[in-house]
Design a protein around this motif. Structure first.
Motif: not given
Length: 206
Positions: A124-133, A161-165, A171-177, A185-191
């Motif tokens: 969903e929106v707000g989970e730091k994925t390409l869905v945000d864009v 830019e919002n995904t930075k904060e 995804g894999r990034a969730a392990y880093l908390k 988020d790389p997927g947001s940047v490519s989007s």
């Protein structure tokens, strides 16, 4: 631009490919920080294959372009990005099938694409994925009644830019908390590059 046509779809993919190839290393470095480290390589390979597929094909409908883009990305892009991007373009293809793509239909296609990506990625929106864009761009499309390249560009950039904060919870990034905060988020940047390219085509076509 009143109608989004085959030539616009071709230009969109060409511009996206050029941008992804140019930014391949940047995307890889972003993904090395919070993911598998292969997003740039995978996306560059996928869109290069897209251009090979589209080259010289005599398309009559935008839907057919979108379908070939979808199938190519699904088969050539590894990791999570292939199925997610592939699903988005497949949903666009299904929405556009056999029709002229005016603004309301383009918006409907984007609604289906975002729903498909959310379902496929269970995100969903707000989970730091390409869905945000993708969701932010869709929201602006729904609020508007005509193609506006500048608005699309500004919206996609702000959402990226919002995904930075944002702390990753998918995804894999969730392990880093909390350690995922401070990284785009790389997927947001490519989007963003995808919608930046589309915005350029829209501005040229108006």
């Amino acid at each position: 631009m009143e109608i989004f046509q085959v030539e616009h779809a071709r230009k969109w993919m060409k511009a996206t490919n050029e941008r992804i190839q140019e930014k391949k290393q940047e995307l890889t470095e972003l993904d090395q920080a919070i993911g598998d480290g292969d997003h740039g390589i995978n996306m560059a390979r996928g869109f290069r294959e897209v251009m090979t597929k589209l080259d010289g094909e005599p398309y009559q409908h935008v839907a057919d372009v979108m379908k070939d883009v979808a199938m190519t990305l699904m088969s050539k892009v590894g990791g999570a990005a292939g199925p997610l991007y592939g699903t988005a373009f497949l949903k666009l293809s299904m929405a556009f099938k056999g029709q002229d793509v005016d603004y309301p239909l383009f918006t409907k296609g984007m609604e289906d694409a975002v729903a498909g990506v959310k379902q496929r990625g269970k995100s969903e929106v707000g989970e730091k994925t390409l869905v945000d864009v993708w969701s932010a761009v869709l929201e602006k499309l729904q609020e508007n009644d005509h193609f506006d390249g500048s608005l699309m560009l500004d919206t996609a950039k702000a959402a990226m830019e919002n995904t930075k904060e944002t702390m990753a919870t998918k995804g894999r990034a969730a392990y880093l908390k909390e350690r995922s905060i401070g990284h785009l988020d790389p997927g947001s940047v490519s989007s963003f590059y995808l919608f930046e390219s589309l915005a350029g085509v829209i501005r040229e076509g108006v």
